[in-house]
Enzyme design. Structure first.
Site, short mmCIF file in Angstrom:
data_model
loop_
_atom_site.label_atom_id
_atom_site.label_comp_id
_atom_site.label_asym_id
_atom_site.label_seq_id
_atom_site.Cartn_x
_atom_site.Cartn_y
_atom_site.Cartn_z
N CYS A 111 0.83 -1.21 0.00
CA CYS A 111 0.00 0.00 0.00
C CYS A 111 0.86 1.26 0.00
O CYS A 111 1.46 1.58 -1.01
CB CYS A 111 -1.02 -0.02 1.15
SG CYS A 111 -2.38 1.13 0.86
N HIS A 217 -3.69 -5.03 0.18
CA HIS A 217 -3.19 -5.44 1.50
C HIS A 217 -3.19 -6.96 1.63
O HIS A 217 -4.03 -7.54 2.33
CB HIS A 217 -4.06 -4.81 2.60
CG HIS A 217 -3.69 -3.40 2.92
ND1 HIS A 217 -2.68 -3.06 3.80
CD2 HIS A 217 -4.19 -2.24 2.45
CE1 HIS A 217 -2.58 -1.75 3.87
NE2 HIS A 217 -3.49 -1.21 3.07
N GLU A 219 -1.33 -8.85 3.38
CA GLU A 219 -1.08 -9.32 4.75
C GLU A 219 -2.41 -9.59 5.48
O GLU A 219 -2.44 -10.40 6.40
CB GLU A 219 -0.22 -8.30 5.53
CG GLU A 219 -0.94 -7.11 6.16
CD GLU A 219 -1.43 -6.07 5.16
OE1 GLU A 219 -1.20 -6.23 3.94
OE2 GLU A 219 -2.05 -5.08 5.60
#
Ligand code: MN
Length: 251
Positions: A111, A217, A219
């Site tokens: 990001c 994102h 993660e």
């Protein structure tokens, strides 16, 4: 030995009477742990000599999500929709990214992190997608729905890229929690994924060292919402491990 992976931190202001906190969301730490790395949170210290000490202890750097980069850094004036800027964080992450790329230490940008990689190498940003790009999709949709795993749009991936090889697909749905995006791509980088509106969603380095940036994102997705992202974190951690053993041989 597991490779030591620095995760850059943001500054969080919870209550006005408390000193701010440095940190990041647990999902960054989880993703590195699950991929076999040893995560270490790196605070945004302004002093370059101290930053260099931290940098040299690391086998790789994960540049995490966060607010906007000061536009003066990439030669622009602030747009009225520019979000929160944290100059101390810019001044810590930009040298970290620059050193790592110059010295072939693996870098993964997420990001804000993809934006840091691009700006560190001389690229520029759109400061606000909805007001600067006609016909753009809502790239804040997962944020607006308060769901990190909400798949906001598809991305298409360049078939001949390292990123396509890693992910094993050429199209996939991703979450989206950003209002800025890459504009001019820095020398040495290549755009390798795009949203349907043309917004750049991933870049990679053109050389041999591991440089990957993604605008979404992963993660927050890799643990369960989309396990295919584990390949990205595994590849990053493996490259960090190789970097660790080759620097041990050199020493
Ligand atoms: Mn997006």
């Amino acid at each position: 030995m597991k490779p030591l992976i620095g995760i850059s931190c943001g500054t969080f202001h919870d209550q006005a009477w408390c000193p701010p906190s440095y940190g990041h969301r647990q999902t960054y730490v989880d993703a590195i742990l699950q991929a076999g790395g040893a995560p270490l949170l790196i605070p945004p210290v302004a002093d370059e000599a101290t930053l260099r000490v931290l940098y040299e202890s690391l086998d790789g750097i994960l540049l995490s999500g966060g607010g906007d980069i000061a536009p003066s850094i990439y030669g622009d004036t602030p747009h009225e929709k520019l979000g929160l800027v944290d100059l101390a964080r810019d001044e810590a992450e930009l040298p970290l990214a620059g050193w790592a790329i110059t010295e072939s230490k693996p870098v993964l940008g997420i990001c804000r992190g993809i934006q840091v990689i691009n700006v560190a190498l001389g690229g520029t940003l759109y400061q606000d997608i909805p007001s600067q790009i006609d016909g753009s999709l809502r790239h804040t949709l997962s944020y607006d729905r308060e769901d990190w795993t909400y798949m906001a749009h598809d991305i298409s991936i360049a078939p001949d890229s390292r990123f396509a090889q890693l992910m094993g697909v050429q199209t996939m749905a991703v979450n989206s929690l950003h209002h800025q995006s890459l504009r001019d791509i820095a020398p040495g980088l290549r755009a390798v994924a795009w949203a349907p509106d043309g917004i750049i969603e991933a870049v990679e380095g053109q050389g041999d060292s591991f440089i990957v940036g993604v605008q979404c994102h992963p993660e927050a997705l890799q643990a369960s919402a989309d396990r295919r992202w584990k390949s990205l974190f595994h590849a990053f951690v493996e490259n960090c491990a190789t970097c660790r053993s080759s620097s041990a041989l050199a020493a």
